[in-house]
Design an enzyme around this catalytic site. Structure first.
Site, short mmCIF file in Angstrom:
data_model
loop_
_atom_site.label_atom_id
_atom_site.label_comp_id
_atom_site.label_asym_id
_atom_site.label_seq_id
_atom_site.Cartn_x
_atom_site.Cartn_y
_atom_site.Cartn_z
N GLY A 1 14.14 6.02 35.00
CA GLY A 1 15.52 6.51 34.86
C GLY A 1 15.54 8.00 34.53
N SER A 14 11.96 -7.03 32.17
CA SER A 14 11.78 -7.76 30.91
C SER A 14 12.96 -8.69 30.65
CB SER A 14 11.65 -6.77 29.74
OG SER A 14 12.92 -6.23 29.42
N LEU A 24 -8.68 -7.85 43.71
CA LEU A 24 -7.88 -7.39 42.57
C LEU A 24 -6.69 -8.33 42.43
CD1 LEU A 24 -6.89 -5.03 40.54
CD2 LEU A 24 -5.53 -4.24 42.47
N TRP A 31 18.14 -7.67 31.21
CA TRP A 31 19.43 -8.24 31.66
C TRP A 31 20.60 -7.52 31.00
CZ3 TRP A 31 18.83 -11.05 35.82
CH2 TRP A 31 17.68 -11.82 35.99
N HIS A 35 13.62 3.96 40.33
CA HIS A 35 12.93 2.67 40.48
C HIS A 35 12.26 2.57 41.86
CE1 HIS A 35 14.47 1.45 36.69
NE2 HIS A 35 15.72 1.29 37.07
N GLU A 73 -7.11 -1.73 23.72
CA GLU A 73 -6.95 -0.30 23.44
C GLU A 73 -5.59 0.11 24.02
OE1 GLU A 73 -9.01 1.65 21.70
OE2 GLU A 73 -10.30 -0.09 21.36
N GLU A 93 14.74 -8.52 28.26
CA GLU A 93 15.80 -7.66 27.68
C GLU A 93 16.52 -6.83 28.75
OE1 GLU A 93 12.68 -7.96 26.20
OE2 GLU A 93 13.57 -9.36 24.76
N TRP A 100 13.22 10.17 35.06
CA TRP A 100 12.70 10.91 36.22
C TRP A 100 13.84 11.18 37.21
CZ3 TRP A 100 12.58 9.94 41.45
CH2 TRP A 100 11.72 10.74 42.22
N ASP A 151 7.30 2.97 32.31
CA ASP A 151 8.55 3.47 31.75
C ASP A 151 8.83 4.90 32.26
OD1 ASP A 151 10.84 3.31 30.28
OD2 ASP A 151 9.89 3.74 28.36
C1 FPP Z 1 11.49 1.28 33.02
O1 FPP Z 1 12.03 2.55 33.29
C2 FPP Z 1 11.27 0.59 34.27
C3 FPP Z 1 11.82 -0.59 34.62
C4 FPP Z 1 12.71 -1.39 33.76
C5 FPP Z 1 11.54 -1.16 35.93
C6 FPP Z 1 10.17 -0.93 36.42
C7 FPP Z 1 10.05 -1.37 37.80
C8 FPP Z 1 9.38 -0.70 38.74
C9 FPP Z 1 8.62 0.53 38.51
C10 FPP Z 1 9.30 -1.23 40.11
C11 FPP Z 1 8.58 -2.53 40.15
C12 FPP Z 1 8.13 -2.81 41.48
C13 FPP Z 1 8.18 -3.99 42.07
C14 FPP Z 1 7.58 -4.11 43.37
C15 FPP Z 1 8.85 -5.18 41.49
P1 FPP Z 1 13.44 2.90 32.72
O2 FPP Z 1 14.46 2.61 33.75
O3 FPP Z 1 13.65 2.21 31.41
O4 FPP Z 1 13.30 4.43 32.51
P2 FPP Z 1 14.01 5.30 31.38
O5 FPP Z 1 13.38 4.88 30.07
O6 FPP Z 1 13.67 6.68 31.78
O7 FPP Z 1 15.49 5.00 31.44
#
Ligand code: FPP
Length: 226
Positions: A15, A57, A123, A61, A29, A193, A59, A17, A12
């Protein structure tokens, strides 16, 4: 590291960042996906068996279409850059979630990565895509009904989940500062944990990852016993 087999991560903060840097969320992303490589390699070094990453997730969408489109393109961008390296390092890619509802192109990219790496053993890099724990349990239950199951046990239900065959989650890490599970692996996290890190995902490097593992190692797991 024998007692730490499976780490689940809620990535998380992409966005936020990006926003702090005056950039579009998709830049967050993108850097977040680069970080997936870093953390996978760190997990490999630490002899972890499985990491399961919450990439999209059920959600998600609800997000703007532009952001969804980008998130669905990310696997192609990621594997185009890193599949060869991951494969050479012995990493097996797999997925959980309902992939029948994601765009064909994204599903093909994921299937290709899974297929190319299926014999690797160092892994397991498991991507949760269109994943929601409640949805997973509902799908598992429906399949049990379809199979004519008349007696349900914990191990039977476990075997119908998307995570069938994977070890239980030992450690959940959530970056971004929030302290909630967001419908992630609710069944599999029963005795995990939990570590919440006040750091956005693109900034969460191997050092921070190892700190979480150290934190885990310092805890005493009792699984309900004494
Ligand atoms: C949550 O941050 C992040 C996501 C919904 C997407 C996570 C996906 C990646 C890190 C890339 C995955 C990589 C591959 C190769 C599929 P947010 O956007 O909710 O952040 P915020 O809470 O700051 O808005």
């Amino acid at each position: 590291m024998s007692d730490l087999k499976h780490i689940a991560i809620i990535m998380d903060g992409n966005g936020r960042w990006a926003k702090k840097r005056d950039k579009d969320r998709k830049v967050g992303h993108y850097f977040g996906s680069e970080n997936v490589r870093e953390i996978a390699l760190a997990a490999l070094d630490m002899d972890v068996e499985v990491i399961t990453l919450y990439a999209f997730s059920t959600e998600n969408w609800k997000r703007p279409q532009k952001e969804i489109d980008y998130l669905m393109k990310l696997p192609a961008i990621f594997f185009e850059r890193f599949l060869k390296e991951l494969n050479e390092k012995g990493i097996r890619v797999c997925t959980i979630g309902d992939l029948s509802k994601i765009p064909d192109r994204t599903r093909k990219v994921m299937h290709n990565a899974v297929e190319k790496t299926k014999h690797n053993t160092k892994l397991t890099l498991n991507f949760a895509l269109n994943y929601g724990s409640r949805d997973e349990i509902v799908r598992a239950t429906q399949r049990m009904i379809d199979d004519g199951v008349t007696e349900v046990t914990e191990s039977l239900l476990t075997s119908y989940l998307d995570t069938a065959g994977l070890p239980d989650v030992d450690l959940l890490i959530r970056t971004g500062g929030d302290q909630r599970l967001s419908n992630y692996l609710l069944w599999q996290l029963a005795y995990s944990e939990l570590v919440f890190v006040d750091m956005e995902w693109p900034l969460f490097g191997p050092e921070a990852f190892i700190k979480c593992i150290d934190d885990y190692q310092s805890r005493q797991r009792r699984f309900g016993g004494l």
